[in-house]
Design a protein around this motif. Sequence first.
Motif, mmCIF file in Angstrom:
data_model
loop_
_atom_site.group_PDB
_atom_site.id
_atom_site.type_symbol
_atom_site.label_atom_id
_atom_site.label_comp_id
_atom_site.label_asym_id
_atom_site.label_seq_id
_atom_site.Cartn_x
_atom_site.Cartn_y
_atom_site.Cartn_z
ATOM 1 N N SER A 11 0.842 -1.191 0.000
ATOM 2 C CA SER A 11 0.000 0.000 0.000
ATOM 3 C C SER A 11 0.874 1.236 0.000
ATOM 4 C CB SER A 11 -0.906 -0.002 1.230
ATOM 5 O OG SER A 11 -1.783 -1.103 1.222
ATOM 6 N N VAL A 12 0.575 2.156 -0.901
ATOM 7 C CA VAL A 12 1.328 3.404 -0.989
ATOM 8 C C VAL A 12 0.357 4.540 -1.242
ATOM 9 C CG1 VAL A 12 3.452 2.360 -1.825
ATOM 10 C CG2 VAL A 12 1.737 3.136 -3.465
ATOM 11 N N LEU A 85 2.607 6.574 -8.817
ATOM 12 C CA LEU A 85 1.418 5.726 -8.748
ATOM 13 C C LEU A 85 0.161 6.534 -8.524
ATOM 14 C CD1 LEU A 85 2.986 2.769 -6.814
ATOM 15 C CD2 LEU A 85 1.750 2.554 -8.969
ATOM 16 N N LYS A 86 -0.918 6.057 -9.116
ATOM 17 C CA LYS A 86 -2.220 6.707 -9.024
ATOM 18 C C LYS A 86 -3.220 5.737 -8.393
ATOM 19 C CE LYS A 86 -1.314 9.045 -13.444
ATOM 20 N NZ LYS A 86 -1.812 9.266 -14.824
ATOM 21 N N PRO A 87 -4.282 6.269 -7.802
ATOM 22 C CA PRO A 87 -5.302 5.372 -7.237
ATOM 23 C C PRO A 87 -5.840 4.368 -8.248
ATOM 24 C CG PRO A 87 -5.653 7.582 -6.433
ATOM 25 C CD PRO A 87 -4.553 7.673 -7.471
ATOM 26 N N MET A 92 -4.754 -6.224 -8.404
ATOM 27 C CA MET A 92 -3.886 -7.380 -8.220
ATOM 28 C C MET A 92 -3.002 -7.463 -9.454
ATOM 29 S SD MET A 92 -3.227 -9.873 -6.099
ATOM 30 C CE MET A 92 -4.691 -10.381 -5.172
ATOM 31 N N TYR A 93 -1.709 -7.552 -9.242
ATOM 32 C CA TYR A 93 -0.763 -7.602 -10.346
ATOM 33 C C TYR A 93 -0.231 -9.025 -10.501
ATOM 34 C CZ TYR A 93 -0.731 -2.562 -10.915
ATOM 35 O OH TYR A 93 -1.099 -1.265 -11.187
ATOM 36 N N TYR A 94 -0.241 -9.489 -11.746
ATOM 37 C CA TYR A 94 0.162 -10.849 -12.054
ATOM 38 C C TYR A 94 1.337 -10.856 -13.019
ATOM 39 C CZ TYR A 94 -4.450 -12.122 -10.242
ATOM 40 O OH TYR A 94 -5.568 -12.285 -9.452
ATOM 41 N N CYS A 95 2.262 -11.753 -12.780
ATOM 42 C CA CYS A 95 3.347 -12.031 -13.704
ATOM 43 C C CYS A 95 2.917 -13.193 -14.594
ATOM 44 C CB CYS A 95 4.590 -12.402 -12.902
ATOM 45 S SG CYS A 95 6.041 -12.823 -13.872
ATOM 46 N N ALA A 96 3.256 -13.120 -15.875
ATOM 47 C CA ALA A 96 2.865 -14.166 -16.814
ATOM 48 C C ALA A 96 3.994 -14.422 -17.801
ATOM 49 C CB ALA A 96 1.597 -13.769 -17.555
ATOM 50 N N THR A 118 -2.124 -1.387 -3.723
ATOM 51 C CA THR A 118 -3.184 -0.458 -3.340
ATOM 52 C C THR A 118 -2.598 0.937 -3.243
ATOM 53 O OG1 THR A 118 -4.307 -2.198 -2.091
ATOM 54 C CG2 THR A 118 -4.951 0.083 -1.643
ATOM 55 N N VAL A 119 -3.193 1.866 -4.000
ATOM 56 C CA VAL A 119 -2.722 3.248 -4.016
ATOM 57 C C VAL A 119 -3.830 4.141 -3.463
ATOM 58 C CG1 VAL A 119 -1.746 5.108 -5.398
ATOM 59 C CG2 VAL A 119 -1.354 2.720 -6.059
ATOM 60 N N SER A 120 -3.532 4.836 -2.407
ATOM 61 C CA SER A 120 -4.532 5.699 -1.781
ATOM 62 C C SER A 120 -4.304 7.150 -2.183
ATOM 63 C CB SER A 120 -4.472 5.556 -0.267
ATOM 64 O OG SER A 120 -3.174 5.886 0.203
ATOM 65 N N SER A 121 -5.401 7.889 -2.238
ATOM 66 C CA SER A 121 -5.312 9.292 -2.671
ATOM 67 C C SER A 121 -5.020 10.207 -1.497
ATOM 68 C CB SER A 121 -6.611 9.703 -3.343
ATOM 69 O OG SER A 121 -7.695 9.506 -2.471
#
Length: 121
Positions: A11-12, A85-87, A92-96, A118-121
């Motif tokens: 979270s940032v 980073l923006k809200p 969920m980030y996935y590597c493929a 998770t990006v908070s404003s």
Amino acid sequence: QVQLVESGGGSVQAGGSLMLSCAASEFTVNTNCMAWFRQAPGKEREGVARIYASSDAYYADSVKGRFTISQDNRKKMVYLQMNSLKPEDTAMYYCAAARLCSEYVNHFPYWGQGTQVTVSS
């Protein structure tokens, strides 16, 4: 069977940075293309960035100039450096991995379990 394990989510606040890591069990023809996708609640999974043969990188318009994908073949790692980073980057980030690059989710046979950003404003 290629195994992928993501890490580095968290979270940032908006404007902050995170670096995601993806550890691959192998770097072979099956992993010629390494990619990052993301999926927000209620939305379809979308491509964020991909890299082919360790050099040719592609970015979605929404992250261009803010995110950087890179690959370390010796360590069998792929990274996604995320800056400014923006809200709306919350997902969920996935590597493929796949033999060939594509913008389509179903062209990638190998997936990690995901890491939450998770990006908070």
